[in-house]
Write an enzyme that holds these catalytic residues in place. Structure first.
Site, short mmCIF file in Angstrom:
data_model
loop_
_atom_site.label_atom_id
_atom_site.label_comp_id
_atom_site.label_asym_id
_atom_site.label_seq_id
_atom_site.Cartn_x
_atom_site.Cartn_y
_atom_site.Cartn_z
N ARG A 90 -132.82 -64.89 -34.80
CA ARG A 90 -131.39 -64.62 -34.94
C ARG A 90 -130.91 -64.36 -36.37
O ARG A 90 -129.72 -64.17 -36.60
CB ARG A 90 -130.54 -65.75 -34.34
CG ARG A 90 -130.82 -65.99 -32.87
CD ARG A 90 -129.67 -66.66 -32.18
NE ARG A 90 -129.36 -67.96 -32.76
CZ ARG A 90 -128.28 -68.67 -32.44
NH1 ARG A 90 -127.42 -68.19 -31.57
NH2 ARG A 90 -128.07 -69.84 -32.98
N ASP A 91 -131.80 -64.33 -37.34
CA ASP A 91 -131.38 -64.02 -38.71
C ASP A 91 -132.48 -63.24 -39.43
O ASP A 91 -132.82 -63.54 -40.58
CB ASP A 91 -131.03 -65.30 -39.47
CG ASP A 91 -130.28 -65.02 -40.77
OD1 ASP A 91 -129.65 -63.94 -40.87
OD2 ASP A 91 -130.30 -65.88 -41.67
N ILE A 92 -133.03 -62.24 -38.75
CA ILE A 92 -134.09 -61.43 -39.35
C ILE A 92 -133.46 -60.48 -40.37
O ILE A 92 -132.54 -59.73 -40.07
CB ILE A 92 -134.84 -60.64 -38.28
CG1 ILE A 92 -135.59 -61.60 -37.35
CG2 ILE A 92 -135.82 -59.65 -38.93
CD1 ILE A 92 -136.16 -60.92 -36.12
#
Length: 214
Positions: A90-92
């Site tokens: 969710r935070d690539i």
């Protein structure tokens, strides 16, 4: 220290430790221990020597398209393993990938990852997580997320690795304008920025970054 008395922070921290401890892959940072001492929380993690991918992109340190694709495939392997393990990152983004001196890519910061089979969200309604430039449309809208949100972010990362630019207007200071672009503006054709790519690269990025996750 000021967050340790916050029950939501503690739950998130424990969640991060649990998620990281579950993952064991050459392209994901290893966690060795979780400690709580006098209301201080610690994660003991692998030391990853190298340079962040965003630094390498901005300083033109990726020498060829072949090297970029090779590094990106490593990132895919790490995230693919995480997805099989039930974890959505969710935070690539490039700053969450370290490139080691031997050109091994290591994915960092699963701190806002969530076990995809968990029914309990640790975020308040309406709270958006991640970095806006790499957010999927469903993440911008605050919808339930699954592994496809990571696929969208990976598409943006590959576009940036290959072109050294982001597909949306980065000059605007308006979050609303950027969110609107993510929701409605089609990605520009990557072949207009770089020549000589294999024909399927552009279609892969367009599919990864489709507005509709289906």
């Amino acid at each position: 220290q000021n967050l340790t008395s916050n029950p939501q922070f503690k739950e998130r921290f424990l969640n991060e430790a649990k998620i990281l401890a579950k993952l064991s892959h050459p392209n994901i940072i290893n966690i060795y221990d979780f400690l709580e001492d006098e209301e201080q929380f610690y994660i003991v993690a692998e030391f990853v020597e190298g340079k962040p991918l965003d630094y390498m992109i901005s300083n033109n340190m990726l020498s060829s398209t072949e090297q970029k694709i090779q590094l990106f495939k490593q990132i895919l392997k790490g995230i693919g393993y995480a997805h099989i393990s039930g974890v959505v990152h969710r935070d690539i983004k490039p700053s969450n990938v370290m490139i080691q001196p031997d050109n091994t890519a290591k994915i960092l910061d699963f701190g806002i990852a969530k076990l995809s089979d968990s029914s309990k969200s640790l975020t308040k309604t309406g709270t958006k997580m991640g970095s806006l430039y790499y957010m999927s449309p469903e993440q911008v809208l605050g919808q339930n997320l699954d592994s496809r949100t990571d696929i969208y972010s990976l598409g943006i990362v590959l576009f940036e690795m290959l072109t050294h630019r982001l597909p949306y207007n980065t000059q605007t200071e308006s979050d609303y304008e950027l969110m609107n672009s993510i929701l409605s503006q089609e990605l520009p054709d990557i072949d207009s920025f770089i020549s000589g790519l294999e024909p399927n690269i552009g279609s892969i990025i367009r599919k990864a970054c489709a507005k509709d996750p289906n």
